[in-house]
Design a protein around this motif. Structure first.
Motif: not given
Length: 171
Positions: A79-91, A117-133
């Motif tokens: 599992g991992g985390v990356a900038p949200l495609a088509g999203g703002d720089e904070n997500t 989430l810790a990595f996202g915070t370190e990278q300056g993101f202010t929110r984390c989004y996800l999609e699932t089913t």
């Protein structure tokens, strides 16, 4: 830095950053787990992503990280985390969370989400989004416990049109 390796001697696994050699193994896990839950490649699920066989390259990009779970020398989840495609720089987006059945219920997913989430915070993101089913009830329950809340509409442009459960967490 949260890009560390986690060893769990009780259950015999380690969580570490993806390497180029892990591409085939994690792609196989994602395909197998998706099939197990009826998530097919002809729908808008992650198993249909064109990047599935090149995750190392994808997560080597800035503000991105992906961890694989290894057990007895074999990749059994990730599992991992990356900038949200088509999203703002904070997500950022929590992505490609898949575990083989041998690991479920041992807190591994919780560890990967926490690290993401810790990595996202370190990278300056202010929110984390996800999609699932809704097929992935255990995952949804975990996300709820970790403080994710539901959204009525998707954010960004992930291409996962059949992921009808959308959640976000402030970091």
């Amino acid at each position: 830095m949260t890009k560390c390796t986690i060893q769990n001697t009780t259950h015999g696994y380690s969580i570490r950053l993806i390497t180029p050699q892990d591409n085939a193994g994690i792609a196989a896990v994602i395909r197998a787990v998706s099939a197990e839950h009826g998530l097919t490649a002809d729908k808008g699920f992650a198993v249909a992503d064109p990047i599935l066989d090149t995750l190392y390259e994808v997560y080597s990009q800035p503000r991105s990280a992906y961890w694989v779970v290894e057990m007895a020398g074999k990749v059994v989840g990730g599992g991992g985390v990356a900038p949200l495609a088509g999203g703002d720089e904070n997500t950022c987006e929590l992505q490609k969370m898949y575990l083989s059945s041998v690991l479920r219920g041992k807190g591994v997913a919780r560890q990967i989400v926490a690290q993401s989430l810790a990595f996202g915070t370190e990278q300056g993101f202010t929110r984390c989004y996800l999609e699932t089913t809704e097929n992935l009830k255990a995952a949804i329950a975990l996300y709820e416990k970790l403080g994710f809340s539901y959204l009525d509409a998707p954010l960004g442009n992930t291409g996962h049109s059949d992921c009808e459960v959308r959640m976000v967490k402030m970091l």
